[in-house]
Design a protein around this motif. Structure first.
Motif, short mmCIF file in Angstrom:
data_model
loop_
_atom_site.label_atom_id
_atom_site.label_comp_id
_atom_site.label_asym_id
_atom_site.label_seq_id
_atom_site.Cartn_x
_atom_site.Cartn_y
_atom_site.Cartn_z
N TYR A 265 38.23 37.71 35.79
CA TYR A 265 39.25 38.44 36.53
C TYR A 265 40.26 37.46 37.15
N LEU A 266 39.77 36.43 37.81
CA LEU A 266 40.68 35.49 38.48
C LEU A 266 41.53 34.72 37.48
N LEU B 283 44.58 36.64 36.53
CA LEU B 283 45.66 36.58 37.51
C LEU B 283 46.57 35.38 37.27
N SER B 284 46.01 34.34 36.66
CA SER B 284 46.77 33.11 36.41
C SER B 284 47.67 33.22 35.20
N GLY C 76 43.97 34.70 49.70
CA GLY C 76 44.90 35.69 50.23
C GLY C 76 44.98 36.95 49.38
N ASP C 77 44.65 36.85 48.11
CA ASP C 77 44.62 38.04 47.25
C ASP C 77 43.44 38.90 47.70
N PRO C 78 43.66 40.18 47.97
CA PRO C 78 42.58 41.02 48.50
C PRO C 78 41.33 41.07 47.61
N THR C 79 41.52 41.11 46.30
CA THR C 79 40.36 41.16 45.41
C THR C 79 39.64 39.81 45.39
N ALA C 80 40.39 38.72 45.40
CA ALA C 80 39.77 37.40 45.46
C ALA C 80 38.95 37.25 46.75
N GLU C 81 39.47 37.77 47.83
CA GLU C 81 38.74 37.69 49.10
C GLU C 81 37.49 38.57 49.07
N HIS D 294 43.65 31.49 44.50
CA HIS D 294 44.10 32.87 44.74
C HIS D 294 43.76 33.34 46.15
#
Length: 90
Positions: A84-85, A88-89, A51-56, A49
Motif C-alpha cells: 500500500y505505501l 503511494l510513491s 502525516g498520511d492518515p492511513t500511514a499513521e 509518508h
C-alpha cells in the motif's frame, strides 16, 4: 478488547488489508515472523509518508503488535502495508 484489536478496527486499514472488500488470502498462512529487513523497509516507508492518515493507522497497528506480548509482527502484517505505501510513491 486488547489494544491490537481496537487498533486493527480502524476503517482506514480496510483499504490496506481488505482492498477489495474481503480479507486478502496470501496463500502462505501468514508467512511466519517478518524479517528485520521487512520491518526496517516498512519503517522507512512510514517515515516517508508521515502525516498520511492511513500511514499513521498502519504505524499505530505495528506499534500495538510490537507492544503486545501475545502477538508478533508477521509477513501477513507487513506485506500489505508495504504494498500500500509503495503505491503511494508511484
Amino acid at each position: 478488547m486488547s489494544n491490537v484489536e481496537s487498533t486493527s478496527q480502524n476503517p482506514l486499514l480496510d483499504k490496506v488489508y481488505m482492498p477489495h472488500g474481503s480479507l486478502l488470502d496470501f496463500g502462505f498462512n501468514g508467512g511466519g515472523p517478518a524479517s528485520d529487513r521487512q520491518k526496517n523497509y516498512l519503517r522507512s516507508l512510514l517515515r516517508k509518508h508521515a502525516g498520511d492518515p492511513t500511514a499513521e493507522a498502519i504505524r499505530d497497528l505495528m506499534n500495538a503488535l510490537r507492544e503486545d506480548p501475545e502477538f508478533r509482527i508477521e509477513v501477513k502484517d507487513v506485506s500489505p502495508a508495504i504494498s500500500y505505501l509503495r503505491s503511494l510513491s508511484d
